[in-house]
Design an enzyme around this catalytic site. Structure first.
Site, PDB file in Angstrom:
ATOM      1  N   CYS A 419       0.822  -1.203   0.000  1.00  0.00           N
ATOM      2  CA  CYS A 419       0.000   0.000   0.000  1.00  0.00           C
ATOM      3  C   CYS A 419       0.855   1.251   0.000  1.00  0.00           C
ATOM      4  O   CYS A 419       0.423   2.315  -0.412  1.00  0.00           O
ATOM      5  CB  CYS A 419      -0.932   0.006   1.200  1.00  0.00           C
ATOM      6  SG  CYS A 419      -2.330  -1.061   0.909  1.00  0.00           S
ATOM      7  N   LYS A 422       1.185   3.285  -3.097  1.00  0.00           N
ATOM      8  CA  LYS A 422       0.055   4.082  -3.603  1.00  0.00           C
ATOM      9  C   LYS A 422       0.481   5.538  -3.732  1.00  0.00           C
ATOM     10  O   LYS A 422       1.210   6.048  -2.874  1.00  0.00           O
ATOM     11  CB  LYS A 422      -1.096   4.018  -2.591  1.00  0.00           C
ATOM     12  CG  LYS A 422      -2.261   3.172  -3.045  1.00  0.00           C
ATOM     13  CD  LYS A 422      -3.327   3.135  -1.999  1.00  0.00           C
ATOM     14  CE  LYS A 422      -4.553   3.862  -2.489  1.00  0.00           C
ATOM     15  NZ  LYS A 422      -5.749   3.452  -1.754  1.00  0.00           N
ATOM     16  N   ALA A 449     -18.810  11.032  -4.787  1.00  0.00           N
ATOM     17  CA  ALA A 449     -18.992  10.729  -3.355  1.00  0.00           C
ATOM     18  C   ALA A 449     -18.220   9.444  -3.072  1.00  0.00           C
ATOM     19  O   ALA A 449     -18.808   8.389  -2.839  1.00  0.00           O
ATOM     20  CB  ALA A 449     -20.474  10.542  -3.058  1.00  0.00           C
ATOM     21  N   ASP A 451     -16.404   6.122  -2.078  1.00  0.00           N
ATOM     22  CA  ASP A 451     -16.597   5.165  -0.981  1.00  0.00           C
ATOM     23  C   ASP A 451     -15.615   4.020  -1.208  1.00  0.00           C
ATOM     24  O   ASP A 451     -14.715   4.116  -2.042  1.00  0.00           O
ATOM     25  CB  ASP A 451     -18.063   4.685  -0.969  1.00  0.00           C
ATOM     26  CG  ASP A 451     -18.534   4.453   0.459  1.00  0.00           C
ATOM     27  OD1 ASP A 451     -17.832   3.720   1.175  1.00  0.00           O
ATOM     28  OD2 ASP A 451     -19.578   5.009   0.840  1.00  0.00           O
ATOM     29  N   ASP A 452     -15.819   2.900  -0.469  1.00  0.00           N
ATOM     30  CA  ASP A 452     -14.874   1.791  -0.624  1.00  0.00           C
ATOM     31  C   ASP A 452     -14.982   1.154  -2.003  1.00  0.00           C
ATOM     32  O   ASP A 452     -14.034   0.547  -2.491  1.00  0.00           O
ATOM     33  CB  ASP A 452     -15.137   0.723   0.452  1.00  0.00           C
ATOM     34  CG  ASP A 452     -14.801   1.290   1.828  1.00  0.00           C
ATOM     35  OD1 ASP A 452     -13.873   2.132   1.884  1.00  0.00           O
ATOM     36  OD2 ASP A 452     -15.460   0.937   2.812  1.00  0.00           O
ATOM     37  N   ASP A 469      -8.198  -4.242 -19.361  1.00  0.00           N
ATOM     38  CA  ASP A 469      -6.991  -4.180 -20.193  1.00  0.00           C
ATOM     39  C   ASP A 469      -5.961  -3.316 -19.486  1.00  0.00           C
ATOM     40  O   ASP A 469      -6.335  -2.393 -18.743  1.00  0.00           O
ATOM     41  CB  ASP A 469      -7.308  -3.534 -21.553  1.00  0.00           C
ATOM     42  CG  ASP A 469      -7.785  -4.563 -22.559  1.00  0.00           C
ATOM     43  OD1 ASP A 469      -7.011  -5.473 -22.859  1.00  0.00           O
ATOM     44  OD2 ASP A 469      -8.942  -4.442 -23.018  1.00  0.00           O
ATOM     45  N   HIS A 543      -7.153   2.928  -9.071  1.00  0.00           N
ATOM     46  CA  HIS A 543      -6.044   2.673  -8.161  1.00  0.00           C
ATOM     47  C   HIS A 543      -4.771   3.155  -8.843  1.00  0.00           C
ATOM     48  O   HIS A 543      -4.484   2.776  -9.979  1.00  0.00           O
ATOM     49  CB  HIS A 543      -5.947   1.179  -7.855  1.00  0.00           C
ATOM     50  CG  HIS A 543      -4.850   0.873  -6.889  1.00  0.00           C
ATOM     51  ND1 HIS A 543      -5.047   0.770  -5.536  1.00  0.00           N
ATOM     52  CD2 HIS A 543      -3.523   0.682  -7.089  1.00  0.00           C
ATOM     53  CE1 HIS A 543      -3.902   0.517  -4.939  1.00  0.00           C
ATOM     54  NE2 HIS A 543      -2.956   0.454  -5.861  1.00  0.00           N
ATOM     55  N   ASP A 630     -13.262  -7.291 -31.519  1.00  0.00           N
ATOM     56  CA  ASP A 630     -12.316  -6.219 -31.837  1.00  0.00           C
ATOM     57  C   ASP A 630     -10.932  -6.839 -32.007  1.00  0.00           C
ATOM     58  O   ASP A 630     -10.569  -7.797 -31.328  1.00  0.00           O
ATOM     59  CB  ASP A 630     -12.324  -5.091 -30.808  1.00  0.00           C
ATOM     60  CG  ASP A 630     -11.967  -5.536 -29.408  1.00  0.00           C
ATOM     61  OD1 ASP A 630     -12.200  -6.718 -29.082  1.00  0.00           O
ATOM     62  OD2 ASP A 630     -11.466  -4.707 -28.632  1.00  0.00           O
TER      63      ASP A 630
END
Ligand SMILES: Cc1cc2nc3c(=O)[nH]c(=O)nc-3n(C[C@H](O)[C@H](O)[C@H](O)COP(=O)(O)OP(=O)(O)OC[C@H]3O[C@@H](n4cnc5c(N)ncnc54)[C@H](O)[C@@H]3O)c2cc1C
Length: 755
Positions: A419, A422, A449, A451-452, A469, A543, A630
């Site tokens: 983490c 990050k 707004a 949230d998790d 992808d 992320h 595609d």
């Protein structure tokens, strides 16, 4: 590609690929400055060398011979190439505003954008004349003008306004070329009259009397009328009015008058001279803003005024490079004095030239050969670049890092994984703060707004599609990379006949100073959001972590009617295969990395990768597509096999019908293929009698992995032509019918190739 091995400490932004900046790029390529990231913003990918312009017009040089390709040159320099036009500066926030992207931040800025002949001072000139610059626009006009003139056999009068070296050379080159073109058609040029207009008493003011006499003689012998001593004061489409009130009728007007400066420089608050050129000291540094440098025509060296000439721009290149390095590392700048006298080699269009320097002048074919030799030698420096082996050096070694940057770099080295990798929330917030994700009522909880997890509603009767992808960056321009990564990721949803609903971004940025990470992220996300917003897709979260190199991907959700899903299976014998975009991104991107691709090929490939499949999907659906996918990493053949297997059919593929991106066959011929190609080639066993085509240069392109490739759809044969026409109407100019679906045979290989 930007990696974490050498964190970016300072941004050097070069605006304009003029004669001085190409030297800066080459020199930084030969001796990079660790910790410094170079960015070149240029309106043109192929920057013209004006010394060869008359030769280009006369037909002695090809486009490539007379242009420097900034694509490979920027790769050589390790610079990011932004194909864009600067339109303003924000000197307080130190950023360049561009026409087609978010502002580009700089620590040190250098401007080498040249000049354009002034048209605004003469009534009616703007719009009625063809200015010689920007040269690329001039060349487009010149081609159209050539067609117009060749189409006529009654009198045509061509007027050139401006009788400096540029105007005289251009007129003679135009005359030579038109004469050659007419001769090749068995015609004479007797119906074309030429006139040269200048406000000075004599032609070639700035040159010595001997050179002037030589040109007066040439112009007389070539039947050119010279109107000197009276400025052109008004222009209409077919008439020029000179200061003495005389009206001259003309059919074509070429404008080669005194150089003018881009107005946005003064409007941005930079100190400029009376004509609007950037006022610089003898170290080429702005008098008002020490972080800004300028060179070439656009710079006005206050202590040493000189005429606007490419010679000075070229000579300033090495001095500018040295002073940019000094500015970046906080060292004292070095002033220099440009030479007073310089050699001009002015051509007469017919491989003959006059050399003029100080008080002497010489003429002859030998002078042309000398000019040609000098010009070609100059171009070789930029179009034939050496291979360089580069060992990374720590940024602190170059002196660009101050104490605060050194502290930050040391802290980066201690950062944790997991983490801890990050990107900090403040950096993320600031980077995303300016951006406006598309808002949809069916995204119940999204970025507005946070949230998790994001929450999306699935309307009754709809099914939800999921796809993901991810890519390592394959181009240096984060804004365009962001667009392509998003576009590619949406491709699966469109191919299924769905409508993308939301996307989660997955981003890796190289470790670096906070400000640089933030800037990179905002460019990247701005590109991605442009595509997502156009596709009415909500960015619902993501992320972002730090890592070895830049990468981006998306997990995308889409909605579809179950009954309208387009699957890979379902092809029916007799159907025609329609491909919506040309092939070749794999080989072209591989060639780009090796500096073997022309800049214009990469421009076209990027434009194709940015083009969305959003309009194509409903189109193929409307024409009754029985199956669709595609074309991406497995290449055309891999994706085709994925369609034939579940459909239980064979396919006849027409090599001659395949659309290819410009340059793709050239790079294949050079043996340059994507690193993914060998994996795709394993599918050769799906092709019947492949050995018949073993030497066919088009063959490798059926295995070429595509990024953001087009749709491949199976369309009932009676509707295929109409579908193709509709696709082309929608802007898929390379769409093609590339084959036919056949009943399943008893052979093992489902694909039959035809030439
Ligand atoms: C017909 C003709 C012949 C000439 N022949 C000679 C000659 O033989 N020898 C000589 O010394 N001089 C010659 N000149 C003069 C010469 O053209 C200029 O002095 C020289 O080109 C100036 O070079 P530069 O580096 O300042 O800019 P340029 O060579 O004009 O380059 C400017 C670059 O900046 C880019 N650019 C412009 N605006 C923007 C923007 N807003 N954002 C991003 N990019 C931008 C352009 O695309 C271009 O790549 C000639 C001029 C003419 C008209």
């Amino acid at each position: 590609m930007q990696s974490a091995a050498e964190p970016v400490i300072k941004d050097l932004v070069l605006v304009g690929g003029g004669h001085s900046h190409v030297a800066v790029l080459r020199r930084f390529g030969m001796r990079p400055m660790p910790g410094v990231r170079l960015t070149m913003i240029c309106r043109e990918t192929h920057t013209p060398y004006s010394g060869m312009l008359p030769g280009l017009v006369a037909g002695h040089y090809s486009f490539d011979e007379a242009h420097i390709d900034l694509g490979p040159l920027c790769r050589f320099a390790g610079a990011r190439f932004y194909h864009d036009e600067a339109i303003a500066l924000d000197l307080d926030s130190q950023s360049v505003q561009c026409r087609g992207r978010p502002p580009v931040k700089y620590d040190v800025l250098s401007i080498n954008i040249g000049s354009t002949p002034r048209t605004a001072d003469v009534a009616g000139a703007t719009g009625n004349v063809v200015p010689v610059k920007p040269i690329n626009q001039f060349m487009t006009h010149w081609e159209a003008m050539t067609d117009r003139v060749l189409a006529r056999d009654n009198g045509v009068r061509i007027g050139v306004v401006g009788a400096g070296a540029g105007g005289v050379e251009l007129l003679l080159a135009v005359q030579y070329r038109l004469r050659q073109e007419l001769r090749a058609r068995g015609r004479s040029d007797d119906h074309i009259a030429y006139a040269l207009f200048c406000d000075s008493k004599e032609i070639l003011p700035g040159h010595n009397a001997r050179a002037r006499r030589m040109f007066e003689r040439v112009l007389r012998a070539r039947g050119v009328q010279v109107f000197s001593g009276g400025a052109v004061v008004a222009v209409s489409p077919d008439c020029l009015v000179t200061a003495n009130g005389i009206e001259h009728s003309v059919d074509e007007i070429l404008w080669v008058t005194a150089a003018g400066a881009a107005p946005w420089l003064a409007a941005s608050g930079l100190q400029v001279d009376a004509q609007g050129f950037i006022a610089v000291n003898d170290a080429l540094q702005s008098l008002s803003h020490p972080g800004v440098f300028a060179a070439g025509d656009i710079a006005s060296v206050q202590k040493h005024p000189r005429p606007k000439s490419g010679v000075f721009a070229v000579r300033q290149g090495p001095k500018l490079t040295d002073n940019l390095r000094r500015a970046l590392s906080g060292r004292r700048l070095r002033p220099f004095r440009p030479q007073r006298r310089f050699l001009s080699l002015i051509s007469t269009g017919d491989k003959y030239a006059v050399a003029s320097r100080g008080n002497w002048a010489l003429e002859g074919r030998l002078m042309w050969r000398w000019k040609d030799h000098i010009d070609r030698r100059f171009m070789r420096r930029y179009n034939e670049l050496p291979e360089m082996a580069r060992a990374p050096r720590p940024a602190v070694a170059s002196g660009v890092a101050d104490a605060a940057a050194i502290r930050e770099i040391s802290a980066i080295a201690m950062r944790c994984g997991g983490c801890g990798a990050k990107v900090g929330s403040t950096v993320l917030e600031r980077a995303l703060g300016q951006l406006q994700p598309f808002s949809r009522p069916d995204i119940l909880i999204g970025l507005d707004a946070p949230d998790d997890a994001a929450v999306a509603a699935v309307p009754p009767g709809k099914v939800m599609l999921h796809s993901v992808d991810y890519f390592r960056a394959f181009i240096e321009d984060p804004y365009v990379f962001g667009q392509i990564a998003a576009n590619h990721s949406l491709g699966d949803i469109f191919a299924m006949g769905g409508e993308p609903q939301s996307a989660l971004a997955i981003v890796t940025v190289p470790f670096g100073l906070e400000a640089k990470v933030e800037d990179l992220l905002s460019q990247l996300m701005a590109g991605a959001l442009k595509v997502l917003n156009e596709a009415e897709t909500a960015l619902a979260g993501g992320h972002t972590s730090e890592g070895a190199e830049l990468g981006m991907g998306f997990a995308v959700n889409g909605l579809a009617d179950r009954a309208r899903l387009l699957r890979k299976g379902g092809m029916r014998p007799g159907d025609r295969l329609v491909l919506t975009k040309p092939l070749g991104t794999g080989t072209l991107l591989a060639a780009d990395m090796r500096r073997k691709a022309k800049g214009r090929w990469i421009d076209a490939a990027l434009a194709s990768m940015v083009q969305s499949n959003r309009a194509a999907a409903p189109c193929v659906h409307q024409y009754g597509a029985t199956a669709c996918t595609d074309v991406t990493g497995f290449g055309l053949l891999g994706h085709l096999v994925e369609m034939t297997r579940p459909s239980g059919v064979d396919v006849e593929l027409m090599l001659s019908a395949l659309p290819f991106l410009d340059g793709a066959l050239d790079t294949v011929r050079l043996g340059i293929l994507s690193s993914l190609q060998p994996q795709n080639v394993r599918l050769r066993r799906a092709v019947r009698d492949l050995s018949n085509f073993a030497r066919d240069e088009r063959l490798p392109l059926i295995f070429d992995p595509q990024t953001a490739g087009g749709l491949l759809a199976s369309i009932p044969s009676d509707r295929a032509d109409a579908c193709l026409a509709a696709l082309r109407q929608l802007g898929y100019g390379h769409a093609a019918i590339i084959g036919t679906v056949r009943p399943l045979s008893d052979q093992l290989e489902p694909i039959v190739l035809r030439g």
